[in-house]
Design a protein around this motif. Structure first.
Motif, PDB file in Angstrom:
ATOM      1  N   HIS A   4      41.817  27.035 -56.225  1.00  0.00           N
ATOM      2  CA  HIS A   4      41.459  26.191 -57.372  1.00  0.00           C
ATOM      3  C   HIS A   4      42.509  26.293 -58.476  1.00  0.00           C
ATOM      4  CE1 HIS A   4      37.686  25.809 -55.334  1.00  0.00           C
ATOM      5  NE2 HIS A   4      37.526  27.114 -55.355  1.00  0.00           N
ATOM      6  N   GLU A   5      43.629  26.845 -58.103  1.00  0.00           N
ATOM      7  CA  GLU A   5      44.750  27.029 -59.039  1.00  0.00           C
ATOM      8  C   GLU A   5      44.394  27.919 -60.212  1.00  0.00           C
ATOM      9  OE1 GLU A   5      46.501  23.263 -59.973  1.00  0.00           O
ATOM     10  OE2 GLU A   5      47.023  22.898 -57.882  1.00  0.00           O
ATOM     11  N   ARG A   6      43.470  28.842 -59.978  1.00  0.00           N
ATOM     12  CA  ARG A   6      43.187  29.843 -61.003  1.00  0.00           C
ATOM     13  C   ARG A   6      44.166  30.992 -60.820  1.00  0.00           C
ATOM     14  NH1 ARG A   6      37.258  28.300 -60.620  1.00  0.00           N
ATOM     15  NH2 ARG A   6      37.292  29.340 -58.598  1.00  0.00           N
ATOM     16  N   GLU A   7      44.611  31.530 -61.977  1.00  0.00           N
ATOM     17  CA  GLU A   7      45.645  32.562 -61.939  1.00  0.00           C
ATOM     18  C   GLU A   7      45.037  33.946 -61.677  1.00  0.00           C
ATOM     19  OE1 GLU A   7      48.911  31.918 -62.506  1.00  0.00           O
ATOM     20  OE2 GLU A   7      48.577  29.779 -62.933  1.00  0.00           O
ATOM     21  N   PHE A   8      45.697  34.691 -60.794  1.00  0.00           N
ATOM     22  CA  PHE A   8      45.295  36.070 -60.512  1.00  0.00           C
ATOM     23  C   PHE A   8      46.520  36.976 -60.538  1.00  0.00           C
ATOM     24  CE2 PHE A   8      41.675  33.792 -59.017  1.00  0.00           C
ATOM     25  CZ  PHE A   8      40.611  34.673 -59.146  1.00  0.00           C
ATOM     26  N   VAL A   9      46.266  38.281 -60.600  1.00  0.00           N
ATOM     27  CA  VAL A   9      47.358  39.239 -60.416  1.00  0.00           C
ATOM     28  C   VAL A   9      46.926  40.248 -59.357  1.00  0.00           C
ATOM     29  CG1 VAL A   9      47.927  39.034 -62.873  1.00  0.00           C
ATOM     30  CG2 VAL A   9      46.617  41.009 -62.086  1.00  0.00           C
ATOM     31  N   LEU A  10      47.909  40.915 -58.755  1.00  0.00           N
ATOM     32  CA  LEU A  10      47.603  42.055 -57.887  1.00  0.00           C
ATOM     33  C   LEU A  10      47.819  43.305 -58.735  1.00  0.00           C
ATOM     34  CD1 LEU A  10      49.236  41.089 -54.474  1.00  0.00           C
ATOM     35  CD2 LEU A  10      46.837  40.914 -55.168  1.00  0.00           C
ATOM     36  N   GLY A  11      46.759  44.096 -58.873  1.00  0.00           N
ATOM     37  CA  GLY A  11      46.770  45.186 -59.854  1.00  0.00           C
ATOM     38  C   GLY A  11      47.894  46.183 -59.682  1.00  0.00           C
ATOM     39  N   PRO A  12      48.746  46.327 -60.713  1.00  0.00           N
ATOM     40  CA  PRO A  12      49.757  47.392 -60.715  1.00  0.00           C
ATOM     41  C   PRO A  12      49.138  48.691 -61.243  1.00  0.00           C
ATOM     42  CG  PRO A  12      50.068  45.971 -62.630  1.00  0.00           C
ATOM     43  CD  PRO A  12      48.880  45.425 -61.887  1.00  0.00           C
ATOM     44  N   THR A  13      47.969  48.580 -61.850  1.00  0.00           N
ATOM     45  CA  THR A  13      47.224  49.676 -62.472  1.00  0.00           C
ATOM     46  C   THR A  13      45.902  49.037 -62.906  1.00  0.00           C
ATOM     47  OG1 THR A  13      47.188  51.158 -64.378  1.00  0.00           O
ATOM     48  CG2 THR A  13      48.517  49.206 -64.628  1.00  0.00           C
ATOM     49  N   HIS A  14      44.918  49.864 -63.325  1.00  0.00           N
ATOM     50  CA  HIS A  14      43.570  49.290 -63.476  1.00  0.00           C
ATOM     51  C   HIS A  14      42.904  49.513 -64.834  1.00  0.00           C
ATOM     52  CE1 HIS A  14      43.865  48.419 -59.214  1.00  0.00           C
ATOM     53  NE2 HIS A  14      42.726  47.772 -59.284  1.00  0.00           N
TER      54      HIS A  14
END
Ligand code: ATP
Ligand code: MG
Length: 580
Positions: A105-115
């Protein structure tokens, strides 16, 4: 054979004779050659069965010690909405290391570098009363960082395993206790993993925070960090943070009395400190080095002694900016009126951060702010007004300890762990608040604590290896004993191996049996590579029940009855369990 005995023919241990050319660090070469890991892409690795066993043993130690320190394990998502990172202000600040992606849906995500973001949002929604605090949580999880230079195998990966822990306390005093508990746990963790390490004072980086921070460093030649320590009093800090005893008390008044008036001198084509020093016949310690930086896009000047280097971490902290970059040549020209190499503090119209050791006696040489010219007899406060005086330089060889004055010692190290007092940096922006006993709303005081699990494996490998192979510490070795029949088909050898294996299994000792029909040379080379700490070789004297016993941590080989070898192995292993 019992379930504790593993035959080498049944395992995937693809050893290599030669180290792949791209592997620079010894640990990287050996982990590849011994068949512990394989690279899939730059900074991205598969853990093969032996590598995975070591990781799992490290994880067991981590879990035992973190549980003991009052932390609860949980597991957070790697895929996180960008919106959360926007709220903390790190979506931009984290820069290119943050891996960003879009869903369908073209929503932005990141892959966690830290939490920090995810856990603080969790605490914000699930905890709202002082009765549920303090709260201490941790996880062991894959992290993603698009490192500029993935290197040295697992030491700097783009996908790597981290143990990250977070604490939520009601006061700074409570955080102090948590912080101390984690540091004690970390000492036990690294000791049990067989790592040589030291804890050093550090500088809060991108994770930021208001409070103290320490790093755990493993001394190693290939380390990318520098540990600065005092062997006399125990002071230890990383290079970013370390300070030296001030060069002496300088009074600007005194300098002014001693120095004649400022004077311009022609210095054609002398840009560097060395060139200027040679041309004017002054030591570089009597030259002011003026560096122009852009601090959040605003120009500032840092002035240090010519033989010193600006410490960008200290300068960033002093300015309180988010980004600090050296100004490009056009900016330098615009701000100083001169090309690079001729900048000086006199007449500068931007804030000048003057290092405390650059307040020289008797006046100094500095750039004149015009090409091919310098000025002499420069005295701070008389000839220019620094906006700030402070400690803005890096320590260097020969500097003295800030506590006791002894000469500081420099060594390379690998950062294996990091502890931070975050304070309210994340809890305030992500609304992690609670109601206290008096019914008032308060903001949670946070700490965060990381250990690079895969980096730790590599750091141990780096320290516990020699050219020809590894010697894993008993606490994390993939198996404790390597049982090697020279000729597995020989009936005497087979009988002795069977007896030893059964005995070790009975005692709960993990043993790897090299049942391969290979030349002895090949078997021993592989055994050295794999690096199990204890070794029993069953060979020619098997008929008499005599085997060769080696505790590889100490070296040396002795011939003993097989029962004695089994007894020694069991004794050493159970002694190591008792120290837990
Ligand atoms: P570095 O300065 O080495 O980049 P960092 O300060 O970015 O480390 P933290 O954000 O404090 O690291 O992460 C916690 C721990 O995770 C570090 O102490 C380190 O052991 C580990 N770690 C960080 N980056 C990597 C990486 N790229 N590969 C493997 N382990 C890493
Ligand atoms: Mg980093």
């Amino acid at each position: 054979m019992s379930r504790y005995i593993i035959k080498q023919t049944s395992l995937l241990i693809p050893t290599l004779r030669e180290a792949p050319a791209e592997a620079e660090a010894r640990s990287h070469q050996l982990l590849l050659r011994a068949g512990f890991i394989r690279q899939l892409a730059a900074g991205i690795y598969s853990y093969l069965p032996l590598g995975w066993r070591v990781l799992r043993r490290i994880e067991t130690i981590l879990r035992e010690e973190m549980d003991q320190a009052g932390f609860q394990e949980l597991h957070l998502p790697a895929m996180q909405p960008a919106e959360l990172w926007e709220r903390s202000g790190r979506y931009g600040a984290y820069g290119a290391e943050l891996i960003r992606l879009q869903d369908r849906h073209e929503r932005e995500f990141v892959l966690g570098p830290t939490h920090e973001e995810v856990i603080t949002a969790l605490a914000a929604s699930e905890v709202n009363t002082y009765r549920k605090l303090p709260l201490r949580l941790y996880q062991i999880q894959t992290k993603f960082r698009d490192e500029r230079r993935p290197r040295f195998g697992l030491l700097r990966g783009r996908e790597f395993l981290m143990k990250d822990a977070y604490s939520f306390d009601r006061s700074w005093e409570e955080l102090d206790r948590t912080y101390q508990a984690v540091r004690d746990a970390y000492r036990r963790i690294f000791t049990r993993c067989g790592l040589k390490f030291s804890m050093v004072e550090a500088e809060a980086g991108a994770i930021g925070g208001e409070g103290e921070t320490h790093e755990f460093m493993a001394p190693a030649e290939i380390g990318e960090d520098t540990i600065v320590s005092c062997l006399a009093c125990g002071y230890a800090a990383n290079l970013e943070k370390a300070t030296a005893a001030a060069a002496g008390e300088h009074s600007a008044d005194e300098a002014e009395r001693q120095a004649p008036a400022i004077e311009k001198v022609a210095t054609p084509n002398t840009r560097t400190i060395e060139e200027v020093g040679a041309f004017l016949g002054v030591p570089s310690s009597h030259i002011l080095k003026t560096m122009i930086y852009m601090a959040d896009d605003k120009p500032v000047a840092a002035v240090v002694r010519g033989d010193h280097e600006v410490n960008e971490n200290k300068l960033t902290a002093a300015i309180g900016c988010v980004t600090l970059e050296l100004a490009d040549p056009q900016e330098v020209l615009k701000v100083t009126g001169a090309p690079h190499g001729y900048a000086g503090p006199v007449g500068l119209d931007i804030p000048v951060y003057l290092d405390r050791d650059a307040v020289l006696h008797g006046g100094a040489v500095a750039g004149a702010g015009e090409e091919h010219a310098h000025v002499r007899n420069v005295v701070p406060f008389r000839d220019f007004q620094p906006a700030h005086i402070g400690n803005y330089r890096s320590v260097q060889e020969g500097d003295r300890c800030p506590n006791c004055g002894e000469t500081l010692h420099f060594a390379k190290g690998i950062e294996v762990g990091h502890v931070f007092k975050l304070g309210t940096k994340y809890s305030s922006v992500l609304d992690a608040r609670y109601t206290d006993e008096a019914g008032r709303e308060q903001t949670m005081i946070m700490g965060c604590y990381g250990i690079g699990v895969s980096r730790l494996l590599s750091a141990v490998a780096e320290q516990s290896s020699a050219e020809q192979g590894m010697c894993w510490p008993l606490g994390i070795a993939p198996y404790s004993v390597h049982l090697i029949p020279v000729s597995p088909q020989d009936p005497d050898q087979a009988a002795v191996v069977d007896q030893i294996a059964k005995e070790l299994a009975r005692q709960g000792v993990e043993c790897l049996v090299d049942d391969r029909e290979e030349r002895p040379g090949v078997k021993f080379k592989d055994a050295d590579l794999i690096g199990l700490p204890l070794r029993i070789v069953v060979g020619k004297r098997a008929g008499e029940g005599v085997v060769e016993w080696t505790d590889r941590r100490a070296g040396g080989r002795t011939e003993v009855a097989w029962q004695e070898a089994a007894r020694l192995a069991a004794e050493i292993c159970s002694a190591s369990w008792e120290t837990l």
